[in-house]
Design a protein around this motif. Structure first.
Motif, PDB file in Angstrom:
ATOM      1  N   ARG A 221       0.862  -1.198   0.000  1.00 14.82           N
ATOM      2  CA  ARG A 221       0.000   0.000   0.000  1.00 14.82           C
ATOM      3  C   ARG A 221       0.886   1.231   0.000  1.00 14.82           C
ATOM      4  O   ARG A 221       1.892   1.268   0.706  1.00 14.82           O
TER       5      ARG A 221
ATOM      6  N   HIS B  28      -7.842 -21.367  -3.016  1.00 14.11           N
ATOM      7  CA  HIS B  28      -7.753 -19.977  -2.564  1.00 14.11           C
ATOM      8  C   HIS B  28      -8.943 -19.564  -1.709  1.00 14.11           C
ATOM      9  O   HIS B  28      -8.849 -18.651  -0.910  1.00 14.11           O
ATOM     10  N   ALA B  29     -10.076 -20.222  -1.911  1.00 11.32           N
ATOM     11  CA  ALA B  29     -11.299 -19.802  -1.214  1.00 11.32           C
ATOM     12  C   ALA B  29     -11.578 -20.635   0.034  1.00 11.32           C
ATOM     13  O   ALA B  29     -12.512 -20.334   0.775  1.00 11.32           O
TER      14      ALA B  29
ATOM     15  N   ARG C 224      -2.152  -0.970  -3.502  1.00 16.07           N
ATOM     16  CA  ARG C 224      -3.221  -0.025  -3.195  1.00 16.07           C
ATOM     17  C   ARG C 224      -2.583   1.352  -3.060  1.00 16.07           C
ATOM     18  O   ARG C 224      -1.853   1.604  -2.107  1.00 16.07           O
TER      19      ARG C 224
ATOM     20  N   LEU D 288      -6.842   0.151  -5.766  1.00 15.50           N
ATOM     21  CA  LEU D 288      -6.136  -1.080  -6.117  1.00 15.50           C
ATOM     22  C   LEU D 288      -5.825  -1.126  -7.604  1.00 15.50           C
ATOM     23  O   LEU D 288      -6.673  -0.810  -8.431  1.00 15.50           O
TER      24      LEU D 288
ATOM     25  N   GLU E 199     -15.820   0.821  -1.367  1.00 14.50           N
ATOM     26  CA  GLU E 199     -14.833   0.205  -2.267  1.00 14.50           C
ATOM     27  C   GLU E 199     -14.979  -1.318  -2.266  1.00 14.50           C
ATOM     28  O   GLU E 199     -14.839  -1.967  -3.297  1.00 14.50           O
TER      29      GLU E 199
ATOM     30  N   SER F 216     -13.356  -4.052  -1.071  1.00 13.64           N
ATOM     31  CA  SER F 216     -12.329  -5.097  -0.974  1.00 13.64           C
ATOM     32  C   SER F 216     -12.250  -5.709   0.419  1.00 13.64           C
ATOM     33  O   SER F 216     -11.759  -6.827   0.580  1.00 13.64           O
TER      34      SER F 216
ATOM     35  N   ARG G 148     -13.525 -14.245  -2.630  1.00 11.22           N
ATOM     36  CA  ARG G 148     -12.729 -15.232  -3.365  1.00 11.22           C
ATOM     37  C   ARG G 148     -13.658 -16.316  -3.885  1.00 11.22           C
ATOM     38  O   ARG G 148     -14.553 -16.764  -3.169  1.00 11.22           O
TER      39      ARG G 148
ATOM     40  N   LEU H 180      -6.928  -0.242   7.146  1.00  9.53           N
ATOM     41  CA  LEU H 180      -6.695  -1.669   7.405  1.00  9.53           C
ATOM     42  C   LEU H 180      -7.315  -2.117   8.729  1.00  9.53           C
ATOM     43  O   LEU H 180      -7.502  -3.315   8.956  1.00  9.53           O
TER      44      LEU H 180
ATOM     45  N   GLU I 263     -10.074  -4.850   9.291  1.00 11.71           N
ATOM     46  CA  GLU I 263      -9.821  -6.294   9.284  1.00 11.71           C
ATOM     47  C   GLU I 263      -9.791  -6.897  10.682  1.00 11.71           C
ATOM     48  O   GLU I 263      -9.924  -8.113  10.836  1.00 11.71           O
TER      49      GLU I 263
ATOM     50  N   TRP J 156     -13.548  -6.130  -6.541  1.00  8.79           N
ATOM     51  CA  TRP J 156     -12.329  -6.889  -6.776  1.00  8.79           C
ATOM     52  C   TRP J 156     -12.518  -8.249  -6.121  1.00  8.79           C
ATOM     53  O   TRP J 156     -12.777  -8.340  -4.928  1.00  8.79           O
TER      54      TRP J 156
ATOM     55  N   ARG K 196     -11.056 -12.514  -6.103  1.00 12.79           N
ATOM     56  CA  ARG K 196      -9.986 -13.436  -6.475  1.00 12.79           C
ATOM     57  C   ARG K 196     -10.665 -14.694  -6.992  1.00 12.79           C
ATOM     58  O   ARG K 196     -11.276 -15.425  -6.220  1.00 12.79           O
TER      59      ARG K 196
END
Lengths: 520, 520
Positions: free
Chosen positions: A120, A456-457, A512, A517, B113, B115, B120, B478, B481, B510, B512
């Motif tokens: 970031r 990944h999930a 970011r 992003l 935003e 994200s 995923r 951040l 999170e 976004w 994945r």
């Protein structure tokens, strides 16, 4: 043991892994290490840390691939030894080697993709009033040396070279593994593969050590060592809680990722039972008894509304359990605990035993069990809500869907929660979903929770006591985040910027910038 | 207190905030709440949770903006009250209102935003052999009700409507705040702004409550309540450690984000000292004494190689400290602790007092202090390495750069670590960087650590005891999170998919997909 590059025999008690089918001890004789060995492994890990974390992601990716290659080359040997030590079938263990090498390669790909670094950048605003904004950049760096405890039920995929080791090494953390006594030979083989890769890649020796010893002394000492900065563990609730306490009581506490206990509730909704009670019974007993029920995600609890469809399910499930041949458990101790736990539940005044499988031969028998209890009794007695590690299922019958919800709400945190539905159950499923997701790390529809995809999930985690820290997963690419923490750099001179944060984005990373992003 | 929508006066002891300058108690009289109040606040929070977390990110963004608007409308009133209660200057507090509303608006933008949801998707592979792969999707969901403890030193930006509350509300977690006794009136005003926004946005009343009480009883009870799922705290080390213990001893432990203690070392490299010793001294004393040194990031420790340039710096710094007028501290208790801590260090046999400021008037005086000690003495006595909360600086003089590194290595975890350099110091700085980033959450070059930008790249955190959990930040985007955990959904029917995970990406997030990041 491997203390860095050196093979060392401990000065403590002799210990051998057993063949759980026969109860016979296996050669060779190993010996427990002691405090000095833990100290040396941690010292080497600390010495290696700054060099290892300064390697490029590409170098670490190649290292993980090299480990995978070395393990793959040992497949036959390691499978044979793991089979002797664990009683698990050869086909399953061969698959587990594939999963283990697959995990290592997955983290190699994660390293190359680069988003794990969490780059970031908030650029300087020299003209901002009243005060200019400095240049601030953020990346994630590894925590430091990690202690990993091998699990008995995955002698490869969650042991010496397992998910915890792979994710910690990927993050840039040296690893000290405590081998599980149940598969010392398998551990030695896996460790030798890792050691060979360390040498071949020219990494500092302290990147990896393997110690042998008992949990309450050597294991606790490892977790208490000030150079250890995080702990990965899969095992029993009692052992996990002990490690959590040890870590919390350190002068500087560290995160513990302990995966401990889960009964993995499965809800059979009325429409699903009407449509396919017999199929559900077959699927259930297959999942319940697979691998002698020794999966963290074993479906130990069925929750359904009583009625003729549930009876059909129970009759079919009882038949399947009765005709299940049973299996050898991982150790005589696990088999003894399974017997004690199932007998305690079966002896509960409110519990009815619907079926038991035949007693299989051998020193570590798992005799499948199917029991039932009413929801009123179940919700009021926590003793019925605990995991029975093995192929024992408890069916909770409920008056109505509201009581199904009550049952789910009374449970502790879970790794998984499953619902079986028909089209007519969609509204009921919609109501249940918030309850299920609050209680578990993974919510499944129309499947069985055994079988954890490595992708990944995936989330293999969940609220306490499924794990000690439900904010993370031990399976899948997200696991790398457990061993990282963010660091901000303010006005760092251009020449000193870490490459992920460098001007011009030389690594082509997703970053970011001012919150936006992009590959910029 | 505010228990959900209702204003309630507790049945416990009377309590008033003080004017720290005069020591006079301020009206009105408040009263401590008790166990029943905590229980009610937590019950309301739990009842609100599922409704609140099901609101859209856009709805929560508007709610946070509404809170910001309501607070901004109260600016003059709240600044006046906060000035009376904290002794902090009006200009600083006006800025702090701006920072507080800015934080709320930042999290609104983070919500939009998207994200933060961590979407995923690993699509199903029905043809995979030997077994098909199920569809697995992942998002992050909020942990549950959060307990927030207001901090004394930021009566707005880290109190009732501060960073912890903003990030928890953004994540979808109801919040129960324990007001800090030092600014009860400010807390009441801020809470009234939040309550008004809750009503205006039509949210369930339990989204926010404010309780009043003392830490060891009411605060501990709040942390122990089973409905609380995470804790945010900024304050003393002793209080933070007590909350950590309470949380760890719960039947189901929960994460504690406690920001506790930091001395924020500043290294002056030889070239920088040669170039601009006097400027550095002015900058240092300005940062040290700003706000009576009551910042978590106050630069309490200078580390430098001894020599004539350091003497120049010390002479200039001593003059600046002597001419510093001092300031009123937040509370008489904090002023007393500051006096005790500085006297203990000053009385240490190896410590030399270089300068003291004059004693300011008032009931809570902060008299600036500058002391010095040799590195050998410093590294061997942990008592010298502890935070003195206030405008006291300790200079550690070293024989050489190697000893500078020794000093940095012996320190506990820090929020910040700073280096001042000239061009000629670049190699030395490169050597130091790995040491600094291992020990701190933010590394600064050629600046002063007070002043924490609220942005996307900021980290206000760090290894223990700077915080209880160095894997996160309490300032910046951040921080959201901290109050989330990942959940995976396997084969979820299309009709039940959460919008972030829906086919076709209706939110334009976004995501994945099979590990590949994109707006797909």
């Amino acid at each position: 043991m491997f203390l860095g590059a050196e093979r060392v025999t401990g000065g403590g008690a002799e210990v051998r892994s057993l063949n759980p089918g026969t109860g016979e001890p296996l050669d060779p004789v190993y010996r427990y290490g002691g405090a000095a060995d833990v100290d040396r492994a941690c010292r080497l890990a600390e010495q290696a840390f700054d060099t290892y974390r300064a390697t490029t992601p590409e170098a670490r990716a190649r290292f993980l691939e090299c480990v995978a290659d070395k393990l793959a080359a040992l497949t036959d040997t390691v499978v044979e030894r793991a089979h002797q030590e664990s009683g698990l079938p050869v086909a399953r263990l061969t698959g587990e080697v594939g999963r283990t090498t697959g995990q290592l390669r997955l983290f190699a790909s994660v390293l190359r993709e680069g988003s794990w670094q969490g780059a970031r950048i908030d650029p300087a605003l020299p003209d901002r009033a009243p005060q200019p904004r400095p240049d601030i950049r953020q990346q994630r760096i590894p925590l430091g040396p990690v202690a990993v405890f091998g699990a008995s039920n995955f002698p490869l995929a969650f042991s010496v070279l397992g998910g915890d080791t792979a994710s910690a090494l990927a993050a840039g953390c040296p690893v000290v593994v405590k081998a599980h006594d149940a598969h010392l030979g398998t551990s030695e083989l896996a460790a030798s593969a890792l050691r060979a890769a360390v040498e071949e890649c020219g990494l500092p020796e302290g990147v990896f050590s393997l110690v042998i010893g008992d949990g309450p002394t050597l294991g606790a000492r490892l977790v208490a060592d000030p150079r250890i900065r995080a702990v990965g563990f899969t095992g029993s609730r009692a052992a996990g809680l002990a490690l959590m306490r040890t870590a919390a009581e350190r002068p500087a506490p560290v995160p513990v990722y302990a995966e401990m206990s889960s009964v993995n509730p499965v809800v059979l909704l009325p429409g699903a039972l009407r449509e396919r009670a017999s199929d559900l019974a077959a699927g259930f007993v297959g999942s319940l008894t697979q691998g002698a029920g020794q999966f963290c995600t074993n479906p130990g609890l069925i929750v359904a509304v009583e009625g003729p469809e549930l009876e059909t399910f129970l009759t079919a499930a009882a038949e399947a359990v009765q005709s299940n041949q049973g299996a050898t458990m991982l150790t005589p101790g696990i088999a003894a605990a399974y017997r004690t736990e199932t007998e305690a539940v079966a002896g509960h005044a409110a519990v009815v035993t619907l079926a038991r499988g035949p007693v299989p031969e051998g020193a570590s028998p798992c005799r499948a069990a199917l029991m039932a209890v009413g929801a009123d009794d179940f919700t009021t007695d926590p003793a019925l809500q605990r995991e029975m590690f093995g192929a024992a299922g408890l069916v909770v019958h409920c008056r109505d869907l509201e009581q199904v919800t009550d049952v789910l709400r009374c449970l502790e945190g879970q790794l998984t929660a499953t619902v079986h539905t028909a089209d007519s159950d969609l509204d009921a499923a919609r109501e249940l979903l918030p309850v299920l997701e609050r209680g578990a790390g993974r919510v499944l529809f129309n499947g069985w929770p055994t079988g954890v995809e490595v992708g990944h999930a995936m989330v293999h985690g969940g609220p306490f006591p499924a794990t000690s820290d439900g904010r993370s997963t031990s399976v899948g690419s997200l696991a790398i985040e457990r061993y990282l923490r963010p660091v901000a750099y303010q006005n760092l001179p251009e020449q000193l910027l870490p490459r992920p944060l460098a001007d011009g984005n030389p690594e082509g990373l997703w970053r970011r910038v001012d919150g936006d992003l992009g590959r910029h």
